[in-house]
Design a protein around this motif. Structure first.
Motif: not given
Length: 223
Positions: A85-86, A140-143, A90-93, A35-43
């Motif tokens: 998942v993200y 589905s996997i994320g769920r 919210a606790d998952v980085g 997760r990109v901290p403070g943003e609704d983004l992931l790498v």
């Protein structure tokens, strides 16, 4: 934000090498995201690219719906699962996926790895649970990951007939959980060839997990 994204790209790229180092992946399978901290983004890594060819520049920036924001390649086929998942934790980085041999063998049986080692009590605080079978491509996997790990201390889940997904406060913690998951899955498998592994009392599991999570290590000791 550009500097933060560049840093996350470097970290995610470097952590993919840890999957190779510990023998958790083959060919182009597996992935790490952060997760990109403070943003609704992931790498996350690009799909189908050899590990030797991964660079910080070809890591893909996505939003939390899995849409590409920045990058020249298609993202990992598991991006929708990571993004789910993200969105819901919210606790998952960081999130990691592997097909590591021993843990995936337990997943193929649809059987949780029982908590019969102190190292498992430390890292997982319980058995490593099994999540439902789900097809790749949507969320589905994320769920299944989120539902299986809800209220569970384990940062790892064995998705039935698939492989391992792990979560962490950051991507490094999720990689560590993936390494430990394979290690204990292998050890418990070997133990079962000799006989039935001995259970650890729940009170002792609780005590071991609390010590490891709150006392063990230089940083926690300093705090």
């Amino acid at each position: 934000m550009s500097d933060t994204v560049d840093l996350i790209r470097r970290q995610v790229c470097d952590l993919h090498r840890e999957l190779v180092r510990y023998g958790l992946v083959v060919w182009t399978a597996g992935n790490v995201s952060a997760r990109v901290p403070g943003e609704d983004l992931l790498v996350i890594k690009p799909s189908g690219v050899d590990y030797d060819e991964l660079t910080p520049q070809n890591m893909i920036l996505c939003d939390l719906d899995g849409r590409v924001v920045e990058g020249d390649f298609a993202p990992s086929s598991d991006t929708a699962a990571h993004a789910y998942v993200y969105r819901h934790r919210a606790d998952v980085g960081g999130v990691v996926h592997t097909h590591s041999t021993y843990a995936s063998a337990w997943a193929a049986r649809g059987e949780p790895v029982p908590c019969v080692l102190t190292a498992m009590a430390d890292e997982f605080g319980a058995e490593i649970p099994v999540g439902p079978f789900a097809l790749i491509g949507d969320d589905s996997i994320g769920r299944g990951i989120v539902e299986t790990l809800a209220g569970h201390r384990s940062p790892a889940v064995l998705m039935k007939s698939h492989g391992v997904f792990t979560i962490g406060r950051d991507a490094r913690a999720a990689v560590k959980a993936a390494v430990m998951c394979e290690d204990v899955a292998r050890t418990v498998h070997v133990a079962r060839q000799l006989g039935e592994p001995l259970p650890i009392a729940q009170a002792d599991i609780d005590s071991l997990n609390h010590r490891y999570q709150n006392v063990y290590g230089q940083q926690r000791a300093a705090q």
